[in-house]
Structures are given as structure tokens and as C-alpha cells.
Design an enzyme around this catalytic site. Structure first.
Site, PDB file in Angstrom:
ATOM      1  N   HIS A 135     -27.824   0.761 -18.684  1.00 54.66           N
ATOM      2  CA  HIS A 135     -26.564   0.127 -19.095  1.00 54.66           C
ATOM      3  C   HIS A 135     -26.488  -1.295 -18.531  1.00 54.66           C
ATOM      4  O   HIS A 135     -26.103  -2.234 -19.243  1.00 54.66           O
ATOM      5  CB  HIS A 135     -25.377   0.954 -18.605  1.00 54.66           C
ATOM      6  N   GLU A 136     -26.872  -1.457 -17.263  1.00 57.00           N
ATOM      7  CA  GLU A 136     -26.819  -2.787 -16.649  1.00 57.00           C
ATOM      8  C   GLU A 136     -27.874  -3.712 -17.253  1.00 57.00           C
ATOM      9  O   GLU A 136     -27.630  -4.909 -17.437  1.00 57.00           O
ATOM     10  CB  GLU A 136     -27.002  -2.677 -15.134  1.00 57.00           C
ATOM     11  N   HIS A 139     -26.466  -5.235 -20.315  1.00 57.27           N
ATOM     12  CA  HIS A 139     -25.602  -6.402 -20.104  1.00 57.27           C
ATOM     13  C   HIS A 139     -26.431  -7.680 -19.961  1.00 57.27           C
ATOM     14  O   HIS A 139     -26.022  -8.753 -20.427  1.00 57.27           O
ATOM     15  CB  HIS A 139     -24.745  -6.212 -18.849  1.00 57.27           C
ATOM     16  N   GLU A 197     -19.041  -3.513 -23.618  1.00 52.29           N
ATOM     17  CA  GLU A 197     -19.324  -2.187 -23.057  1.00 52.29           C
ATOM     18  C   GLU A 197     -19.979  -1.274 -24.089  1.00 52.29           C
ATOM     19  O   GLU A 197     -20.944  -0.559 -23.788  1.00 52.29           O
ATOM     20  CB  GLU A 197     -18.029  -1.540 -22.545  1.00 52.29           C
ATOM     21  N   ASP A 201     -23.696   0.324 -23.854  1.00 55.70           N
ATOM     22  CA  ASP A 201     -23.898   1.773 -23.987  1.00 55.70           C
ATOM     23  C   ASP A 201     -24.956   2.065 -25.048  1.00 55.70           C
ATOM     24  O   ASP A 201     -25.834   2.905 -24.862  1.00 55.70           O
ATOM     25  CB  ASP A 201     -22.582   2.466 -24.354  1.00 55.70           C
TER      26      ASP A 201
END
Length: 265
Positions: A135-136, A139, A197, A201
């Protein structure tokens, strides 16, 4: 300075800021999306490296448990080397922070990824750790921080223009109003938005699957975080990564879309 002149200057400042923001676009090579960013990949990497020591210090520095830190690095690099992330220009490093009370994970621009001991100790499997780190990574490759910084710059420029237009030297209280406007502008841009977000995901589902992990592990992570959220203050992860509606349901939908024929065995 007369009110008319102040208004004209403020209007020009706002116009220049808006035109600069909307005309500064790049296509993200990883996602294929057009984005409003005003820094290069090299600048992102340099910014992340510069900010990393200070960010780590806010969480008590790096954790002394070398074995646990090596595991975080191992899982992170597996996600990078066994997926299309390896072709991205970013240099990923994964760090375990010493803070055992705070439940959080975050990434700085350019590929510096952090997870607190407080979150790691709540995870029940390597696959759940992979879900958090993926997930990070999402980003970073989606350049969400660069987007947020560009928005923050625009907001601060518009706030500055508003401050010039409304400042009255005969009324000192207007200074406080300008300061509040600038502060609100910064606060608006402190968190990732709903779309960011959801995109991270989706990327986490893709990356974990590509690396041989079960994408459903991130659903278990969210339930762990929701359980922790019932305590005082709640996990910081849910404060820095706001819940975009029913995130579990969204993840389940993403998994169905990415794997219409079922998850690979």
C-alpha cells in the site's frame, strides 16, 4: 496601498498560481494518469532522503531488533523486485521504527517506507506485512505526495493572495484572519484523499498478487486496525490514511476485478 490596487495584485497572484498549477502536468509512467506535479523524480528522491532521519526521530528512531528490521526489508524488496515496481525510477528502502505504541506506516516521496513496531507486532503474517508495505509503495509510485505538495503550494499561494486582498493596516485583526486562512490551507492538504487511498489499495492488490502473496491479507490488516481503533485515540494509520467509505468492501471489489477467475493458487 489602495483597495483597488491590492485587489488587482491579489487577482494577478491567484491567476498566476492557478495557471501554473493546471499547466504543470506529467503523465505518470507507472499508472498512466495525468498528474499535477511540480517536481522531478530526482527531487522527490532527494526530498525523501532529506526528510527520512527527522521523520524516524519522531518515532524514536530505528528499531534495534536487526532481525525484525531485516524481515521488513526482505518483504519490501520482494515486492519491489518481483513486480513491475523494479522498473520504476525510485530507490526503495524499508525501515522498522522503534515506536511500539503508535500504530502506523507511511512512505516519503522517492521510496523511503516506514512501519512502526506498534503496527508490526499487531500483524499476524508475512502476507499482512506485505499488504501494508505494498500500500505504501503504491503511494510512492502513484506520486501522491508530489500531488499533495503541488496542491499545498497552490492553496498557500491562493491564501497569500486572499491575505493581500483582505489585509487592512487600520484593522490589525485582519492579520489573524489571514494567518487562519493560511493554516486552514495547510491542514486541508495534510492527508491523502479518497481517490489516493483507493488507488493505493488497488496497487497493493496488484503488487501483492504479482509478488506471490495473497491480496486478501490487506483486508485482515484493515480489520486489525479497526479493532485497534476502538482503543483510546485509535491507530495513527487511520488518521493519516482516512477510511474511504467502506474500505473492506472496496478492497473485496478490487480483488474481484483484478482476479475475475479467482486468485492464483
Amino acid at each position: 496601498m489602495s483597495g483597488v490596487i491590492k485587489f488587482i495584485i491579489a487577482l494577478l497572484m491567484a491567476a498566476v498560481s492557478l495557471v501554473t498549477y493546471w499547466c504543470t502536468t506529467e503523465e505518470n509512467e507507472f499508472t498512466g494518469e495525468e498528474q499535477h506535479v511540480d517536481m522531478t523524480v530526482e527531487q522527490e528522491i532527494a526530498l525523501g532522503l532529506q526528510a527520512a532521519p527527522e521523520m524516524a526521530q519522531q518515532y524514536g528512531g530505528l528499531h534495534p531488533d536487526r532481525e525484525a528490521a531485516a524481515k521488513v526489508q526482505e518483504v519490501g524488496q520482494r515486492l519491489v523486485q518481483n513486480t513491475r515496481v523494479r522498473n520504476s525510477p525510485y530507490h526503495f528502502e524499508f525501515h522498522l521504527l522503534a515506536d511500539e505504541q503508535t500504530v502506523n506506516a507511511f512512505a516519503l516521496p522517492g521510496g523511503q517506507v516506514f512501519i512502526t513496531a506498534g503496527l508490526l507486532e499487531r500483524l499476524e503474517s508475512e502476507e499482512q506485512l506485505a499488504g501494508v508495505l505494498a500500500h505504501e509503495i503504491g503511494h510512492v509510485v502513484a506520486r501522491h505526495s508530489a500531488q499533495q505538495l503541488a496542491k499545498a503550494k497552490l492553496t498557500e499561494s491562493l491564501s497569500g493572495a486572499a491575505a493581500i486582498a483582505t489585509y487592512d493596516p487600520e484593522n490589525p485583526s485582519s492579520r489573524a484572519g489571514a494567518a487562519v486562512a493560511a493554516m486552514v490551507g495547510r491542514l486541508v492538504n495534510m492527508r491523502y484523499g479518497r481517490e489516493d487511498e483507493l488507488e493505493s489499495d488497488r496497487l497493493a492488490v496488484q503488487l501483492t498478487g504479482e509478488a506471490g502473496y495473497d491480496p486478501r491479507a490487506m483486508i485482515a490488516v484493515l480489520r486489525i486496525l479497526e479493532q485497534a481503533n476502538r482503543g483510546a485515540g485509535g491507530p495513527e494509520f487511520l488518521q493519516t490514511h482516512p477510511n474511504p467509505g467502506n474500505r473492506v468492501a472496496q478492497l473485496e471489489q478490487v480483488i474481484r476485478e483484478e482476479y475475475p477467475n479467482g486468485l492464483p493458487q
